[in-house]
Scaffold this motif. Structure first.
Motif, PDB file in Angstrom:
ATOM      1  N   LYS A  49       0.816  -1.220   0.000  1.00  0.00           N
ATOM      2  CA  LYS A  49       0.000   0.000   0.000  1.00  0.00           C
ATOM      3  C   LYS A  49       0.846   1.265   0.000  1.00  0.00           C
ATOM      4  N   ILE A  50       2.031   1.196   0.605  1.00  0.00           N
ATOM      5  CA  ILE A  50       2.890   2.388   0.639  1.00  0.00           C
ATOM      6  C   ILE A  50       4.081   2.239  -0.317  1.00  0.00           C
ATOM      7  N   GLY A  51       4.535   0.984  -0.507  1.00  0.00           N
ATOM      8  CA  GLY A  51       5.705   0.744  -1.351  1.00  0.00           C
ATOM      9  C   GLY A  51       5.435   1.006  -2.832  1.00  0.00           C
ATOM     10  N   MET A  52       4.261   0.583  -3.315  1.00  0.00           N
ATOM     11  CA  MET A  52       3.950   0.783  -4.740  1.00  0.00           C
ATOM     12  C   MET A  52       3.790   2.267  -5.085  1.00  0.00           C
ATOM     13  N   PRO A  53       2.987   3.048  -4.279  1.00  0.00           N
ATOM     14  CA  PRO A  53       2.939   4.488  -4.572  1.00  0.00           C
ATOM     15  C   PRO A  53       4.330   5.123  -4.503  1.00  0.00           C
ATOM     16  N   ALA A  54       5.174   4.656  -3.555  1.00  0.00           N
ATOM     17  CA  ALA A  54       6.528   5.226  -3.443  1.00  0.00           C
ATOM     18  C   ALA A  54       7.320   4.957  -4.720  1.00  0.00           C
ATOM     19  N   LEU A  55       7.204   3.731  -5.271  1.00  0.00           N
ATOM     20  CA  LEU A  55       7.952   3.408  -6.491  1.00  0.00           C
ATOM     21  C   LEU A  55       7.447   4.263  -7.664  1.00  0.00           C
ATOM     22  N   ILE A  56       6.117   4.469  -7.714  1.00  0.00           N
ATOM     23  CA  ILE A  56       5.576   5.292  -8.805  1.00  0.00           C
ATOM     24  C   ILE A  56       6.103   6.732  -8.682  1.00  0.00           C
ATOM     25  N   VAL A  57       6.124   7.247  -7.442  1.00  0.00           N
ATOM     26  CA  VAL A  57       6.671   8.598  -7.208  1.00  0.00           C
ATOM     27  C   VAL A  57       8.140   8.643  -7.651  1.00  0.00           C
ATOM     28  N   GLN A  58       8.911   7.573  -7.327  1.00  0.00           N
ATOM     29  CA  GLN A  58      10.321   7.516  -7.739  1.00  0.00           C
ATOM     30  C   GLN A  58      10.464   7.624  -9.247  1.00  0.00           C
ATOM     31  N   ILE A  59       9.622   6.857  -9.942  1.00  0.00           N
ATOM     32  CA  ILE A  59       9.758   6.805 -11.403  1.00  0.00           C
ATOM     33  C   ILE A  59       9.407   8.174 -12.003  1.00  0.00           C
ATOM     34  N   VAL A  60       8.261   8.746 -11.554  1.00  0.00           N
ATOM     35  CA  VAL A  60       7.815  10.032 -12.136  1.00  0.00           C
ATOM     36  C   VAL A  60       8.830  11.133 -11.818  1.00  0.00           C
ATOM     37  N   THR A  61       9.199  11.265 -10.511  1.00  0.00           N
ATOM     38  CA  THR A  61      10.133  12.349 -10.149  1.00  0.00           C
ATOM     39  C   THR A  61      11.509  12.075 -10.756  1.00  0.00           C
ATOM     40  N   GLY A  62      11.914  10.785 -10.795  1.00  0.00           N
ATOM     41  CA  GLY A  62      13.220  10.443 -11.367  1.00  0.00           C
ATOM     42  C   GLY A  62      13.305  10.839 -12.839  1.00  0.00           C
ATOM     43  N   LEU A  63      12.231  10.531 -13.592  1.00  0.00           N
ATOM     44  CA  LEU A  63      12.241  10.877 -15.027  1.00  0.00           C
ATOM     45  C   LEU A  63      12.272  12.398 -15.201  1.00  0.00           C
ATOM     46  N   LEU A  64      11.520  13.124 -14.345  1.00  0.00           N
ATOM     47  CA  LEU A  64      11.515  14.587 -14.456  1.00  0.00           C
ATOM     48  C   LEU A  64      12.884  15.174 -14.086  1.00  0.00           C
ATOM     49  N   LEU A  65      13.514  14.602 -13.039  1.00  0.00           N
ATOM     50  CA  LEU A  65      14.849  15.087 -12.636  1.00  0.00           C
ATOM     51  C   LEU A  65      15.870  14.796 -13.738  1.00  0.00           C
ATOM     52  N   ALA A  66      15.745  13.595 -14.356  1.00  0.00           N
ATOM     53  CA  ALA A  66      16.679  13.225 -15.427  1.00  0.00           C
ATOM     54  C   ALA A  66      16.480  14.151 -16.633  1.00  0.00           C
ATOM     55  N   HIS A  67      15.204  14.462 -16.931  1.00  0.00           N
ATOM     56  CA  HIS A  67      14.909  15.349 -18.063  1.00  0.00           C
ATOM     57  C   HIS A  67      15.462  16.747 -17.805  1.00  0.00           C
ATOM     58  N   ARG A  68      15.436  17.145 -16.519  1.00  0.00           N
ATOM     59  CA  ARG A  68      15.957  18.460 -16.155  1.00  0.00           C
ATOM     60  C   ARG A  68      17.486  18.489 -16.342  1.00  0.00           C
ATOM     61  N   MET A  69      18.130  17.370 -16.016  1.00  0.00           N
ATOM     62  CA  MET A  69      19.596  17.298 -16.140  1.00  0.00           C
ATOM     63  C   MET A  69      20.038  17.171 -17.582  1.00  0.00           C
ATOM     64  N   LEU A  70      19.285  16.345 -18.342  1.00  0.00           N
ATOM     65  CA  LEU A  70      19.652  16.052 -19.733  1.00  0.00           C
ATOM     66  C   LEU A  70      18.362  16.084 -20.556  1.00  0.00           C
ATOM     67  N   PRO A  71      17.945  17.296 -21.022  1.00  0.00           N
ATOM     68  CA  PRO A  71      16.631  17.417 -21.665  1.00  0.00           C
ATOM     69  C   PRO A  71      16.476  16.602 -22.947  1.00  0.00           C
ATOM     70  N   ASP A  72      17.589  16.298 -23.628  1.00  0.00           N
ATOM     71  CA  ASP A  72      17.496  15.506 -24.860  1.00  0.00           C
ATOM     72  C   ASP A  72      17.495  14.008 -24.490  1.00  0.00           C
TER      73      ASP A  72
END
Ligand code: HEM
Length: 147
Positions: A49-72
């Motif tokens: 119940k808490i681990g799955m939402p946490a993983l989804i948050v990781q993926i979404v924020t991780g992709l946004l942080l990666a896009h911010r670092m390397l937009p291409d």
């Protein structure tokens, strides 16, 4: 905005990695000792119940942080760029985590019994190791360990 993304990413990391360390170090040895699939399923149903939402948050924020670092995005697997090493490591760990998680969820857990507990352990331990490597890779954006 960057601060909020990083904060959410770190909160998610605490839950995902911390939860898996507790599972591997505290719950799993007791489950194997007592040969008790019930104890494992009880932990899984609460942690899910808490681990799955946490993983989804990781993926979404991780992709946004990666896009911010390397937009291409096409450069994320271009290994001439040091940042790509870390982003590609994170995405590879994500694919491995998905592989083990889907196999556990759809093949191992539905038929979980005393005899199949070691098979489940061989899913939990790698996913825990990957969760720690996610943190090591995350820290290496600043330290350059994987550059
Ligand atoms: C369970 C999965 C994950 C965990 C536990 C995790 C953990 C971490 C940690 C601990 C940091 C260090 C933050 C800091 O230096 O303050 C970090 C940074 C970072 N992670 Fe993840 N991460 C995960 C998944 C992902 C994914 C899927 C991506 C997408 C590629 C990603 C991209 C990033 C980026 C770009 C940073 C650097 C942020 C910055 O310093 O600006 N992460 N991660």
């Amino acid at each position: 905005m960057y601060g909020i993304l990083l904060l959410l990413h770190l909160l998610g990391a605490m839950i995902w990695t911390g939860g898996h360390i507790i599972l591997s170090v505290v719950i799993l040895p007791k489950v194997l000792r007592d040969k008790s699939p019930e104890q494992l399923l009880a932990f899984e149903s609460v942690f899910e119940k808490i681990g799955m939402p946490a993983l989804i948050v990781q993926i979404v924020t991780g992709l946004l942080l990666a896009h911010r670092m390397l937009p291409d995005v096409s450069l994320w697997f271009d290994f001439t760029n040091p940042i790509s090493h870390v982003i590609a490591t994170k995405l590879t760990l994500l694919a491995l985590t998905f592989g083990f998680a889907l196999d556990a969820r759809f093949r191992v857990i539905p038929a979980l019994c005393k005899e199949s507990l070691p098979v489940m352990a061989w899913h939990i331990i790698p996913v825990t190791v990957f969760s720690i490597l996610f943190v090591v890779a995350g820290v290496s954006f600043r330290t350059g360990w994987l550059y």
